[in-house]
Structure formats: structure tokens, C-alpha cells
Design a protein around this motif. Structure first.
Motif, PDB file in Angstrom:
ATOM      1  N   ASP A 125       4.105  10.290  -6.660  1.00 12.08           N
ATOM      2  CA  ASP A 125       5.012  10.612  -7.761  1.00 12.08           C
ATOM      3  C   ASP A 125       4.220  11.053  -8.997  1.00 12.08           C
ATOM      4  OD1 ASP A 125       7.260  10.106  -6.271  1.00 12.08           O
ATOM      5  OD2 ASP A 125       7.540   8.055  -7.037  1.00 12.08           O
ATOM      6  N   GLY A 126       3.105  10.347  -9.253  1.00 11.24           N
ATOM      7  CA  GLY A 126       2.259  10.730 -10.398  1.00 11.24           C
ATOM      8  C   GLY A 126       1.687  12.126 -10.218  1.00 11.24           C
TER       9      GLY A 126
ATOM     10  N   GLN B 115       0.835  -1.210   0.000  1.00  9.68           N
ATOM     11  CA  GLN B 115       0.000   0.000   0.000  1.00  9.68           C
ATOM     12  C   GLN B 115       0.867   1.257   0.000  1.00  9.68           C
ATOM     13  OE1 GLN B 115      -2.609  -0.347   3.384  1.00  9.68           O
ATOM     14  NE2 GLN B 115      -4.009  -1.763   2.347  1.00  9.68           N
ATOM     15  N   VAL B 116       1.976   1.227   0.778  1.00  6.15           N
ATOM     16  CA  VAL B 116       2.879   2.375   0.794  1.00  6.15           C
ATOM     17  C   VAL B 116       3.511   2.558  -0.580  1.00  6.15           C
ATOM     18  CG1 VAL B 116       5.108   3.188   1.728  1.00  6.15           C
ATOM     19  CG2 VAL B 116       3.350   2.324   3.273  1.00  6.15           C
ATOM     20  N   ALA B 117       3.879   1.469  -1.230  1.00  6.93           N
ATOM     21  CA  ALA B 117       4.447   1.570  -2.574  1.00  6.93           C
ATOM     22  C   ALA B 117       3.426   2.172  -3.547  1.00  6.93           C
ATOM     23  CB  ALA B 117       4.898   0.194  -3.051  1.00  6.93           C
ATOM     24  N   THR B 118       2.168   1.730  -3.423  1.00  6.06           N
ATOM     25  CA  THR B 118       1.121   2.281  -4.287  1.00  6.06           C
ATOM     26  C   THR B 118       0.933   3.774  -4.019  1.00  6.06           C
ATOM     27  OG1 THR B 118      -0.002   0.141  -4.252  1.00  6.06           O
ATOM     28  CG2 THR B 118      -1.310   2.009  -4.976  1.00  6.06           C
ATOM     29  N   LEU B 119       0.928   4.163  -2.734  1.00  8.28           N
ATOM     30  CA  LEU B 119       0.793   5.586  -2.395  1.00  8.28           C
ATOM     31  C   LEU B 119       1.973   6.390  -2.925  1.00  8.28           C
ATOM     32  CD1 LEU B 119      -0.578   5.456   1.264  1.00  8.28           C
ATOM     33  CD2 LEU B 119      -1.756   6.288  -0.751  1.00  8.28           C
TER      34      LEU B 119
END
Length: 162
Positions: free
Chosen positions: A125-126, A116-120
């Protein structure tokens, strides 16, 4: 010399010394009587060697029985201690299994949260890239001055005066 011969015949001890067979027989009779009296005395008092052996064997049997009882008691104590150790080991194994399950659950939660942290981070970044590109487009576009509406200007001038 005749006087000497007369003295020896009148003394009975001297006469016995001259007949060694009689002296030996008398001593032998005394020895046999002594040994016989000792044997009779032991037979009646019960202190014969056989009785001593019986007493010694009974004492040995009693000691052996006592040692056997002590061994049985110690064996029972060891069995109880061993059973307690087995029970404690079982409790520790159960606790270990519980800890393994909890650790597996915690690792799964950590992995899920990490994803989830990686997705956030990817989303942030996006957004940063989109914000940067929006600013870049804004910088390229002619700047249009925006004016505040009139009512904001009036309030602003009133505030400046006070």
C-alpha cells in the motif's frame, strides 16, 4: 343252620375273619417285617437318606467350586480387558497431547505468517501510494520529451527497412 356252622368251622379264612384281633396282629407283624427289611436293605446298600444328603451336598460343593473357578477366570479376563483398555486410552491421550502441541505450533506459525502478510500489505500500500504520488507529480511537471540516443535511432531505422 347247623350246616352253616359246620362250614365256617372247617374254613380257616372264615375263622380268622371272626377274630379281628388276630387278623390285625398278623397284618401288623407283616408290615413291621417289611419295614424292617427295607431299613436293613438300605443300611447295607448305602442308600439311606443321610447318604443321599451327603451325595447331594458334595455335588453342590462341586458345583459351587466350579462356579467359583469360572468367576475367577472371568474376573481375570475382565482385568486383562480393562488393562488393555487403560493402555489404549493412555496411547490415545498421548496422541491427543501431541496433536494439541502440533496445533499450537501451527497456530503460532499461522499468526506469524498472518502478521508478515499484513506487513507486506502495508508495504505494498505504501509503494502504491508513493507510485501514485510520483505519477501525480510527473503529471504536474512539464513534460520533457526524451530523445533516444542516436545509435538507437539508427538501429531503429535499419530495423524498419528490413
Amino acid at each position: 343252620m347247623i350246616d352253616l356252622a359246620e362250614d365256617t368251622s372247617s374254613n380257616p379264612l372264615t375263622r380268622l375273619g371272626s377274630q379281628p384281633i388276630a387278623l390285625t396282629a398278623a397284618v401288623l407283624v407283616l408290615l413291621i417285617a417289611g419295614v424292617t427289611s427295607i431299613a436293613i436293605w438300605r443300611a447295607y446298600t448305602g442308600s439311606a437318606p443321610e447318604a443321599d444328603r451327603v451325595v447331594a451336598s458334595r455335588q453342590l460343593q462341586a458345583r459351587t467350586a466350579q462356579a467359583s473357578e469360572q468367576l475367577v477366570e472371568k474376573t481375570k479376563g475382565l482385568e486383562a480387558t480393562q488393562q488393555e483398555s487403560i493402555d489404549q486410552l493412555q496411547v490415545v491421550q498421548d496422541q491427543l497431547q501431541t496433536m494439541k502441541r502440533l496445533l499450537a505450533l501451527q497456530q503460532a506459525d499461522t499468526k506469524r505468517l498472518s502478521e508478515q502478510v499484513a506487513t507486506l500489505n502495508e508495504s505494498i500500500d505504501g509503494l502504491r501510494q508513493s507510485f501514485a504520488s510520483a505519477r501525480a507529480t510527473e503529471a504536474e511537471a512539464p513534460s520533457v520529451t526524451r530523445r533516444k540516443p542516436a545509435r538507437h535511432r539508427v538501429h531503429a531505422s535499419v530495423r524498419k527497412q528490413s
